[in-house]
Every structure is written in structure tokens, then in C-alpha cells.
Design a protein around this motif. Structure first.
Motif, PDB file in Angstrom:
ATOM      1  N   TYR A 422      39.671  37.642  40.777  1.00  0.00           N
ATOM      2  CA  TYR A 422      40.964  37.270  41.363  1.00  0.00           C
ATOM      3  C   TYR A 422      40.993  37.596  42.854  1.00  0.00           C
ATOM      4  N   PRO A 439      44.713  26.225  42.571  1.00  0.00           N
ATOM      5  CA  PRO A 439      44.623  26.299  41.106  1.00  0.00           C
ATOM      6  C   PRO A 439      43.702  27.424  40.634  1.00  0.00           C
ATOM      7  N   ASP A 440      42.606  27.669  41.383  1.00  0.00           N
ATOM      8  CA  ASP A 440      41.702  28.748  40.999  1.00  0.00           C
ATOM      9  C   ASP A 440      42.388  30.104  41.111  1.00  0.00           C
ATOM     10  N   ARG A 442      45.579  30.730  40.671  1.00  0.00           N
ATOM     11  CA  ARG A 442      46.494  30.881  39.536  1.00  0.00           C
ATOM     12  C   ARG A 442      45.722  31.202  38.260  1.00  0.00           C
ATOM     13  N   GLU A 443      44.627  30.501  38.027  1.00  0.00           N
ATOM     14  CA  GLU A 443      43.840  30.761  36.822  1.00  0.00           C
ATOM     15  C   GLU A 443      43.253  32.164  36.847  1.00  0.00           C
ATOM     16  N   ASN A 447      43.941  35.213  34.105  1.00  0.00           N
ATOM     17  CA  ASN A 447      42.851  35.928  33.430  1.00  0.00           C
ATOM     18  C   ASN A 447      42.942  37.425  33.663  1.00  0.00           C
TER      19      ASN A 447
END
Length: 580
Positions: A422, A439-440, A442-443, A447
Motif C-alpha cells: 500500500y 485504482p491500485d 484503493r485495492e 487488502n
């Protein structure tokens, strides 16, 4: 924790009645469905068929009470259908001990596997096994087996139909999940007023995210207030944190800090108002003072459930047996008492396992007592087998325990790797603001939340386990938890100030992102191997920056804070290793 203390704590936990908001209307609807099924079956087919149909309606109603985002009629139908199949095969093999034992083993194994699909599927499957053991004692043949299975499924259909015809709080579970998320952020805003680095529990936001995952058909029928609010709530959280943090905001004391406290209090009030409106489906009423302030010119449960099940069963069977022996209720009165017990179980099932088990046991006694035969043997066998099953479950868990304590390092390593990814993704955005990193980010954040929740749940379970730590003491776990939480908070603050698309890039951020990714992945591997992690690559990157720091204050300051948090993780794990 010693065995005696662990058993005492789990026994107390299992027998505790929790204070929860009751849903008498929903409980009455479920009991009405059961009463209709039992009454209709008694009038047309007699007590034996009525008992089968009652089990189907009873179990289907329980399924509608589970915390699931699937439509309640679907849950009722799935429960009725699966129970019908289970009892049908139970009827066919009941006269052959070997076949029935093989079926029981297979069904029990499958029910255990279904827990991986979620608690709702696990509860339905486990209940099917238990009910199959009860209904298999009824008279059987192939024809009657099919008839009983049809009546069991019919009980599920009746409960599903009542949910459709008598709706109570449509989208209530989704409303509660979103309202809980907003209320959690309101509480977070108020705590930040007094503690600028207060931790945030991500579970409500994760639950709200799960509740928002609906089918296209459900999305078209979803109320307007359930659209978009969750995404806004997730964006609010880092803004609140950056507003309160003195590292990137105003000083810890002074008139600016008082203004920040005023804004946080107003944000909490507005979020609470939004949560109340969403929960009850009412228009939002914003507190005028808050509006004015924001208007600016700018698996441990084994023992607990064993104790609760036996205690509840013993009390329920004793009370129901006393009523049957001294009042001598007939067939219809026994059926009515069974419905009353089912209503009480539906009403109290969320207050604790023991409370619901009392009425489940009484329900079975009254239901099987409608024929008036074999009651004494049924009661004796149920008490004996419940006690035996509970003791065997506790013994099996003691001989082959699924302790969380030895797995703590693995959970910690998973969290370290996730939060490292993150932070690396956030940092990489500074190097390439024109890219597709959002988007990465947020994903990666989601996680991280899942890994942190898994770690915290493991720590909570390990706290009550009567075993010594294996390489990670309680003090080390607490210190490492604090350090990784601080690491995640710094990364979140950096996310709150991500540059807009097209902003000038910070080339040095690319090297930091790669260094963070490699260091945390290697560190996670070292944690799993019971070694103290080292952060040499990251330290070398910051040493290079000391001579020529990047042209971005937050990035430079954030990198130093990230390294400090990782060093604290190393200190915690080093001390724990020496303590062994």
C-alpha cells in the motif's frame, strides 16, 4: 493463560446474554410461518408430517436471521431445499447403520467445508446434519421419505413467501452496514479531537463494502441513499486524519488547533446525522451548529459453544419436560407451545448461544411430544448425547487444537507485506501523477484492511488460549501492532495529499516506492522465518536523500516516519526473540 482460567473465561463467554436490539416483528413473522405450517400439517396429515414440515419452516426462518447480503427469500428457500435433501437421504439410510454412519460422516465433512463459503452457509449446513439426526427416528420408507422431504421444503417456501408478502425494513441489513460505517467515522472524528493519531477500526467500512456488492437487478431497486455514500465515507477518513495530524496540519496547541477540534466535532455530528437518516430511511436533519462550524470562508468458540449448548439444552429440556409431565398437553397444545418456543428463539437468537439453545431444546421436546410416545427416552437421549458431543468436541480441540498463537507471526507478516505494498503504491503515484495508479491505491488499501483485521482477530483469539507464546509474546505483538498501525497511518496521510493528475512528478519517489516494496516483502519473509527483519535498502535510500532531499516535504517526512515505524517492528521482534 492457564487451562483453568481459559475454561472459565470461555464458559463465561458462552453463557453470556448479550444486550442487542431485538426485532419482535421479524420474530413474530417467523413464528407465524411456523404456526401456519404446523397447523396446516396437523389438520391434514397428522403429527408425524407436521414435525417434518415444522423443522423445514423452523430452519428456514433461522436462515433469514443470518448476517448475509443475499435476499432473505433466497436464504429461506436454500435452507428448505438443502434440509429436504439431507433428511430424504437420512430416511433412506436410517434403517442401515453402516450406510447412515457413512452418510453422516460425509454430510458432516461437507458442512465443515461450507464454513469456508461463509458463516451463513456453514450454519445452514451444520443445522441440516443436526436435524437429520432428529428426524431419522421417525417411521420411514421410500414413499414417506419423499413425502417428508416435500413437506420440509414446503416449510421453507412458506417462510420465503412471508418475507415477500410481509416485508420488514427492506434493505435493512445494507442500511445498518452503511450507517455503522458512517457512525464509526463520526466516532473517529471525535476521538481525533483529543488524540491526533487515534487508530481507526476498518471493519465497519469493510462490512459496508461487502453489503454494497449487489446484483444488477438489486442495484436497480436499491434506495437512493445507498448509492455512493460508502465511497464518500472512504474518502473522508484520510482527510480527517490529515486534518488532525500535527505532522502535516496545524500545531498541537493554539487557536489553529482549537479550530481543527471544532471542525472535527462538526464532522462527527454531520456523519452521525447521515448515519441515522440512512438507518431509518428518513431525510437528513443536519444540526445547525455543525453546519455553521463547517461553513468557512475557505473456529476459540469451540469451548464456549460446548458449554453454552449443554447448559442451554439442559435448562430447555428440563423446563419442557416439567411442562409435559405435569400439564399433559395434547397434540395441538404441544404444537402451540413449540411455536411459542420458536418465537422466543427467533427473538433472542442474537443475544447469545445459550439463550437460543434453551428454546431450541424446548421446541424439540414439544414438537416430538405431539405424538406423546417415547418422550422420556427422547429427553434422556438428547441430554446424554448433547453432553457426550460437547465433551468429545472439547477433548478433540484439546488433543488437536487449532491455536492461533503459533500462527501470529504469519498473520503479522501478511499485514506487513500488505501495508508495505500500500505504501509503495501510494509513493509511486508521486513519481507518476499522470499514470493509472488510483485504482491500485484503493485495492492496496482494501487488502491492507483485510490483513489487519485478520491479525487483530488472531491476536484476540490467542489472548485466551492456554498456551505459551512461540516466538511472539503478548508485549511484542502489542508493540508490533502499534508500529504497523503507525506505518499504515503515515501511508494514509501520504494518500490524502496525492498530487492531481498532470501535476509535476517527483522522480525520487520511484526509487522510494521500489525500496519500500522490496524491503517489506523481504521483511515479511524474515518474520515468518522467526528472524528480526532488516531495512537496509530503505535506509540507504534515505541516506542518499539526506544529501539532496526530494522537492516534496510530505514525501521526505513520510519516508522518515515509515522507516521509524519499521525499526519499531524490528525492535519488538528482536526483544521477543531474546525473551525465548
Amino acid at each position: 493463560m492457564s487451562w483453568l482460567r481459559a475454561l472459565r473465561e470461555t464458559a463465561r463467554s458462552g453463557l453470556t446474554v448479550e444486550r442487542r436490539r431485538l426485532d419482535p416483528v421479524i420474530a413474530a413473522r417467523a413464528a407465524l410461518g411456523l404456526a401456519l405450517v404446523v397447523g396446516f400439517s396437523l389438520a391434514l396429515f397428522g403429527p408425524a408430517v407436521a414435525a417434518s414440515s415444522a423443522f423445514g419452516a423452523f430452519q428456514a426462518a433461522i436462515a433469514t436471521f443470518q448476517r448475509s447480503w443475499r435476499p432473505r427469500p433466497t436464504l429461506a428457500l436454500a435452507s428448505g431445499a438443502s434440509l429436504a435433501v439431507s433428511t430424504f437421504f437420512g430416511y433412506l439410510t436410517g434403517a442401515h447403520d453402516g450406510l447412515f454412519l457413512a452418510l453422516l460422516l460425509a454430510w458432516t465433512f461437507l458442512s465443515g467445508l461450507l464454513w469456508a463459503a461463509g458463516p451463513t452457509a456453514g450454519i445452514i449446513a451444520s443445522s441440516n446434519v443436526a436435524i437429520m439426526l432428529v428426524t431419522v427416528t421417525l417411521p420411514t420408507s421410500v414413499a414417506t421419505a419423499a413425502g417428508h422431504a416435500v413437506m420440509i421444503f414446503a416449510g421453507g417456501v412458506v417462510q420465503a413467501a412471508l418475507v415477500v408478502l410481509l416485508p420488514v425494513r427492506r434493505w435493512g441489513a445494507q442500511r445498518d452496514a452503511l450507517a455503522d460505517a458512517l457512525a464509526a467515522e463520526a466516532d473517529y472524528a471525535r476521538r481525533l479531537r483529543h488524540d491526533p493519531v487515534a487508530p481507526f477500526d476498518p471493519v465497519p467500512l469493510m462490512t459496508a463494502r461487502s453489503a454494497a456488492a449487489v446484483t444488477p437487478g438489486q442495484a436497480r431497486r436499491r434506495p437512493a441513499e445507498l448509492h455512493g455514500a460508502r465511497g464518500l465515507a472512504e474518502r473522508i477518513r484520510p482527510v480527517l486524519a490529515s486534518l488532525a495530524d500535527p505532522a502535516v496540519g496545524v500545531p498541537e496547541e493554539g487557536p489553529e488547533r482549537e479550530r481543527v477540534r471544532e471542525l472535527l466535532a462538526a464532522a462527527g455530528a454531520v456523519l452521525d446525522a447521515a448515519a441515522h437518516a440512512i438507518r431509518h430511511g428518513e431525510p437528513v436533519v443536519l444540526p445547525p451548529p455543525a453546519v455553521a462550524a463547517l461553513r468557512t470562508p475557505d473456529f476459540s468458540q469451540t469451548y464456549a459453544r460446548s458449554v453454552a449448548r449443554f447448559g442451554g439444552t439442559l435448562v430447555g429440556v428440563a423446563l419442557a419436560t416439567a411442562v409435559v409431565r405435569f400439564a399433559h398437553p395434547g397434540t395441538y397444545l404441544s404444537a402451540a407451545l413449540a411455536v411459542v418456543c420458536a418465537f422466543a428463539m427467533y427473538l433472542l437468537m442474537r443475544t447469545g448461544y445459550a439463550a437460543g439453545q434453551v428454546f431450541v431444546a424446548a421446541y424439540v421436546v414439544f414438537l416430538l411430544g405431539m405424538e406423546g410416545a417415547g418422550l422420556t427416552q427422547t429427553v434422556r437421549d438428547r441430554v446424554t448425547l448433547t453432553l457426550l458431543g460437547g465433551l468429545l468436541a472439547m477433548l478433540a480441540y484439546a488433543v488437536y487444537p487449532a491455536w492461533e498463537t503459533p500462527r501470529l507471526r504469519g498473520r503479522l507478516a501478511d499485514w506487513l507485506a500488505a501495508v508495505g505494498r500500500y505504501a509503495a503504491v501510494v509513493t509511486a503515484w508521486y513519481a507518476d501523477p499522470a499514470g493509472t495508479g488510483s485504482p491500485d491505491v484503493r485495492e492496496a488499501l482494501l487488502n491492507t484492511r483485510e490483513a489487519r483485521v485478520a491479525w487483530q482477530e488472531a491476536v484476540d483469539r490467542a489472548t485466551h488460549e492456554p498456551v505459551r507464546h512461540r516466538g511472539l509474546s503478548h508485549a511484542a505483538a502489542e508493540q508490533a501492532d502499534h508500529a504497523l498501525a503507525e506505518f499504515g497511518r503515515v501511508a494514509m496521510l501520504m494518500e490524502a495529499h496525492l498530487p492531481e493528475r498532470g501535476a509535476p512528478p517527483v522522480p525520487a519517489a520511484a526509487a522510494l516506492a521500489e525500496s519500500l516494496r522490496r524491503a517489506t516483502e523481504r521483511g515479511a519473509k524474515e518474520v515468518r522465518e522467526r528472524r528480526a527483519p532488516h531495512w537496509d535498502d530503505l535506509r540507504e535510500t534515505l541516506d542518499v536523500w539526506s544529501a539532496d532531499p526530494p522537492d516534496h516535504f510530505l514525501l521526505h517526512k513520510g519516508a522518515a516516519l515509515l522507516l521509524e515505524a519499521l525499526d519499531e517492528v524490528t525492535t519488538a521482534l528482536t526483544d521477543s526473540t531474546r525473551a525465548r
